[in-house]
Each structure stands twice: as C-alpha cells, then as structure tokens.
Design a protein around this motif. Sequence first.
Motif, mmCIF file in Angstrom:
data_model
loop_
_atom_site.group_PDB
_atom_site.id
_atom_site.type_symbol
_atom_site.label_atom_id
_atom_site.label_comp_id
_atom_site.label_asym_id
_atom_site.label_seq_id
_atom_site.Cartn_x
_atom_site.Cartn_y
_atom_site.Cartn_z
ATOM 1 N N MET A 529 -12.857 -21.677 7.793
ATOM 2 C CA MET A 529 -11.529 -21.490 6.819
ATOM 3 C C MET A 529 -10.571 -22.385 7.420
ATOM 4 N N ILE A 530 -10.419 -22.828 8.481
ATOM 5 C CA ILE A 530 -9.483 -23.824 9.247
ATOM 6 C C ILE A 530 -9.563 -24.977 8.439
ATOM 7 N N SER A 531 -8.342 -25.415 8.030
ATOM 8 C CA SER A 531 -7.960 -26.193 7.123
ATOM 9 C C SER A 531 -8.794 -27.762 7.489
ATOM 10 N N SER A 532 -8.528 -28.153 8.842
ATOM 11 C CA SER A 532 -9.108 -29.604 9.264
ATOM 12 C C SER A 532 -10.691 -29.401 9.668
ATOM 13 N N ALA A 533 -11.090 -28.303 9.577
ATOM 14 C CA ALA A 533 -12.353 -27.887 10.380
ATOM 15 C C ALA A 533 -13.480 -28.457 9.547
ATOM 16 N N GLY A 534 -14.324 -29.093 10.052
ATOM 17 C CA GLY A 534 -15.836 -29.414 9.573
ATOM 18 C C GLY A 534 -16.893 -28.412 10.058
ATOM 19 N N VAL A 535 -17.628 -28.129 9.130
ATOM 20 C CA VAL A 535 -18.852 -27.354 9.835
ATOM 21 C C VAL A 535 -20.287 -28.216 9.739
ATOM 22 N N TYR A 536 -20.997 -28.479 10.603
ATOM 23 C CA TYR A 536 -22.365 -29.205 10.686
ATOM 24 C C TYR A 536 -23.308 -28.358 11.171
ATOM 25 N N GLN A 537 -24.438 -28.152 10.284
ATOM 26 C CA GLN A 537 -25.404 -27.379 11.089
ATOM 27 C C GLN A 537 -26.660 -28.078 11.294
ATOM 28 N N TYR A 538 -27.058 -27.879 12.687
ATOM 29 C CA TYR A 538 -28.324 -28.616 13.175
ATOM 30 C C TYR A 538 -29.410 -27.442 13.447
ATOM 31 N N GLU A 539 -30.236 -27.285 12.899
ATOM 32 C CA GLU A 539 -31.376 -26.137 12.964
ATOM 33 C C GLU A 539 -30.554 -25.034 13.087
ATOM 34 N N ASN A 540 -30.641 -24.018 14.005
ATOM 35 C CA ASN A 540 -30.213 -22.787 13.750
ATOM 36 C C ASN A 540 -28.604 -22.549 14.603
ATOM 37 N N VAL A 541 -28.044 -23.815 14.789
ATOM 38 C CA VAL A 541 -26.678 -23.827 15.396
ATOM 39 C C VAL A 541 -25.564 -24.611 14.500
ATOM 40 N N TYR A 542 -24.370 -24.073 14.487
ATOM 41 C CA TYR A 542 -23.528 -24.312 13.757
ATOM 42 C C TYR A 542 -22.371 -24.990 14.686
ATOM 43 N N PHE A 543 -21.854 -26.226 14.192
ATOM 44 C CA PHE A 543 -21.127 -26.862 14.841
ATOM 45 C C PHE A 543 -19.684 -27.260 14.101
ATOM 46 N N ILE A 544 -18.698 -26.576 14.743
ATOM 47 C CA ILE A 544 -17.295 -26.462 14.082
ATOM 48 C C ILE A 544 -16.516 -27.723 14.675
ATOM 49 N N TYR A 545 -15.945 -28.772 13.920
ATOM 50 C CA TYR A 545 -15.247 -29.694 14.722
ATOM 51 C C TYR A 545 -14.158 -30.076 13.867
ATOM 52 N N ASP A 546 -13.174 -31.113 14.402
ATOM 53 C CA ASP A 546 -12.002 -31.396 13.811
ATOM 54 C C ASP A 546 -12.317 -32.572 12.926
ATOM 55 N N ALA A 547 -12.504 -32.469 11.572
ATOM 56 C CA ALA A 547 -13.152 -33.344 10.535
ATOM 57 C C ALA A 547 -11.896 -34.596 10.304
ATOM 58 N N GLU A 548 -10.649 -34.023 10.486
ATOM 59 C CA GLU A 548 -9.694 -35.243 10.427
ATOM 60 C C GLU A 548 -9.600 -36.051 11.607
#
Length: 551
Positions: A529-548
């Motif tokens: 829900m963080i506006s600048s965040a991106g979410v990437y799923q690799y297998e069963n792990v979710y990675f939240i990162y700064d997309a901007e």
Amino acid sequence: MKKTIDKYSFVLFSIFLGMITFIVIYGVEPLDVTNDCWIMQGYDESDIIQHYAGWTAFRNSPWRFPLGMTEYMGTGDGAIISFTDSIPWVAMICKLFRRFLPQTFQYFGWYTLFCYILQGVAASQLIYYKTQDRIYTCVGAVFFCFSPVLMERSFRHTALASHWFVLFSILFYLKYRDTHHKRIYFYFGLMTVLAVGIHPYFLPMIFAFVFLCMIEDFQRHSYRSVLYLTVQLVSTCLAGYLIGVLGYYENSSREGFGFYSMNINAPVNPSSCGGYDWSVFLPVRQQTLGNYDGFNYVGAGIIVMAVAMGMLVLVYWQSAKVIKTLRNNVQLLVVSIVLTLYALSNVVTYDDKVLFTMPLPDTILNLCGIFRASSRLFYPVSYLVTLLLLLILWYFRTKLGKKTVRTLLILFVFVQLWDLHNVIIEKHLTMGKNARTESVLQDEMLQTIARSADYLLEVDFVDHVYNRKIAVWAYRNDMETYFTVATVGRTVNCKRLAEQAIEEIRTTGRVGKYVVATTNKETADRYSMISSAGVYQYENVYFIYDAEGME
C-alpha cells in the motif's frame, strides 16, 4: 635412493587415493569456485547455505576484531563466522585476496577435496606405521577414504569433514607410545590451533589422545607433558580469542545435549539425512529424537570383517593373549568407552525408544551443551575399531600367510564398496544436477532490486531455508541484514535497529534503502500500500522494495 623414491611414490599414491575418492563420489563440479548453484540447493539440509552465507558476509565486511567478525550479518551486533561453520581459517586466507577473487567465489569444494587428500595420507601413514607393508596399507586405506561418516558429513557440514584430525591424532599417539618424542606435543598443539578455527568439535577428540600421551608420561614418572599441555591450551585459547569463538560471547553452550545423541543402533543403521540408500545389505532402522545427527554407520565390509576377526581370535587366541592385549591398551580402551558414553549422552536410545534418561545437574548440562551434538565424539572410536580390525587381520599373516591376508582384505573392501555403491552413485548424480540448477541468485529482477538497496529486513518470515538463501543473496549484493543466520550471537541491538527501520518505513511512507522480505501474503499486501513500493514474489517469498529508486 630407491627407498626415497618408493617413499614419495607411496605418499603420492595416498594423495591420489584421496583425490579419486572425492571425484568418484562428487565429481568435479564442486571444484568450480565460481559455481555456487549446488550450494544454494542445499545438501541434505540447508546448513551448507548457512556456511556460504557466513563467508559472503565476512568477505564484504571490513576487518574487525575479533578477526572472525562480520558486521554485514546482524547489523548493530555483527556475528562471528565460527558460528556459521564457515571454516574461519580458510575464510580469512581467502579474504586477504578478496580484491582478486571473482564476484562469485566458494571454497567449500576445494576444502573438502583437501580433507579427502589428508584422509588418504593420514590413513596410509597410520596403517603403514603398524604393518610396514605398502600393499596391505594401500588396500586398507580405502576403508578410511570411503568412510560412510566422512561421506555423510562432507558438504552437509563441510568443516566436520575434517576427519584427518582424528586419524593424525591416533597416529601421533601411537608414535608417542613407542618413541616418546616431545615433538609429538608440537604436532598436537598445531592441530588444536587449526581445529579451533575449522571446527571446535574436533578439540575434545584431539585432546583425548593428548590425555593418553600424558598418561604415558606419568607412568614413566615424567611430568613435562603438563608444561606442554599448558602451552597448548594457552595457544589454542589465544587462537580462539583472535577468531572470536572464545571470549566474545558470554556463553557458547546451547540446548540439545541428550537430543542430538547417538542411537545404540547407529553403527549398523544405514539411515541419514537426505534419504540415501547407504546399504545394499542392511535395512534402515528406526530412530528417535535428534538421532538423525548421530549417523555413525560403519559399512557392511567392516561388520563382516569384525565377525571374521572375532572368529579368528576365538579359534587361534588363548585367553591369556586376549588379556595381555587388553592390558597393553587399557588406557585407549577406557578413553574409547568414555567417548562412546558421551556420544550416547544421558538420554540413551535404541531404535525408536528412549531406554532411560540419567538426570544431570544444570551445571553439567550447560557444560555438555558446548558440544551438544554428542554423537560426533564417536568418530575416533569408529576409526579405532577399523584400525584394530586391520591389525588383527595383519597379525594372522604368520598363520594364514601374507597372500591370504591380503586377499581377505581385498574381499572385505569389496563388500564395503558394494554395500555403499548406491549412495556413491546417488551423491554423484545429485551433485551434478544441483550444480546446474539455478537459484535465487540468478533471478534478474532480484539482482536489479539489490542494486538499489543497502539493507535487508525480514518481517513475518517463517521459512528457515529461505532465510539463509536470501541472506546469501543480500551479502552477494553488498547488502547488510537486520538478522543473523549464526547459531550463537548477540541480537539485542540488531532487533532494536530493525524495529527503528520498520518504524521509519511506516512514518516516511517510503521503503527507501531497505528491502523487506516476508513469507506472509497479508504482510506483503500491507506494505504494497506504500505508494512508492513495489512487490516482487520469488517462489514463496515476497520482496518489497523502493520502485521509484530502482536503477
């Protein structure tokens, strides 16, 4: 001149035997230092990934004191790589040349090859010292090189494949018993200094034979060994202090003594982690508690040899001969019994049953917790039994003839190798397959994410294996982690800083320099829900990162 050439040829054969054994079991894939795919798949369990994580974190960290400290792991507290089983002495040597090493570099394959080479050398020297027969020695050394316990520990717990410590300890003790050369204590001291920076579990095994040497001195009314032991203890403790395995943390003891013990059936039970087919002849027996760590299967060849030697002794030896032999080796027998009892621990198990539990004071339990996986202390006993059987067979050369004795030994070795041939094939094929299987480290999106981040956080993370895998991913990409994969360490400051980082993300509404990893879908959705965040799923792990902020 001819004797010198024969001597060097014999040593070269010992080295060759260790190398061939390694290649037959594992192939050459582990020797590619730029290939870590097989590590990232785990080896029977995920401990090899933990070892690699310790090295990758240590490599990128600046030099600190203790020398085994890495600041990249457990930001705010750091970690000692002794407690990631990363073979500190080897890691330190490699770190000296880190600027010249490729980005992907692992030394676990070459170190294990080194262990097999020394296993071959030590076994050959040990057998030859007692037999003075090169043919008999070359054949008998196969038992030690294809030791099931050595094969089981190799790459699963890489540092614990250093069984050459045990064989050289036996050799030095036997030589000291015959010669009383004081330089033997120097060799023991060198080994304990090496052991504290490879795997401390070998320390009690080595000191058991130092103790036997001291008894030899005391029986001769010589007390110089007290001085040698003092120097040895001081130098070993100093080395441990420099690395950080001693003195840096308040307590190296952990719970588990009595759980990670040896089952009484272990020597004849071909059962281990990984579900390998260890025996063609013997069935797998049940175990309980943490007996899976107590693998001590000796092999069908050794079992058949033991039965055969027992029959020969009954037929040819008089009771006086047996009593004399036991009396001449009473100290060695007592130490073997003590090591066996410690391996069994105070919780004695047989098959899937706990036979009885012996209550121990908390002080004793805490002390035993330093070497909580007690089953490992049976290694010296197992090798002593193998050596004893070889020497009994050699003794009967006068009655049976050298040719017959050598033929029998070849037969026993054949039974041993045939018994183990399935597991050898399985390990060889598994290593080849894993060396070609990509992991989280080859994912392009994750590499892109890592280039724009400095720290890795874990929130609601429950996957033990992936905890270690993403730790390697972070360290390989020059990131620090707000968690540790070390088994012992401080985490107070690390947890406090992690909470501050999470609060910073919440208050600023930006992920910024952090990557947040979670195995919880709801947690990932909340951070997304963080506006600048991106979410990437690799297998069963979710990675939240700064997309901007991504490059």
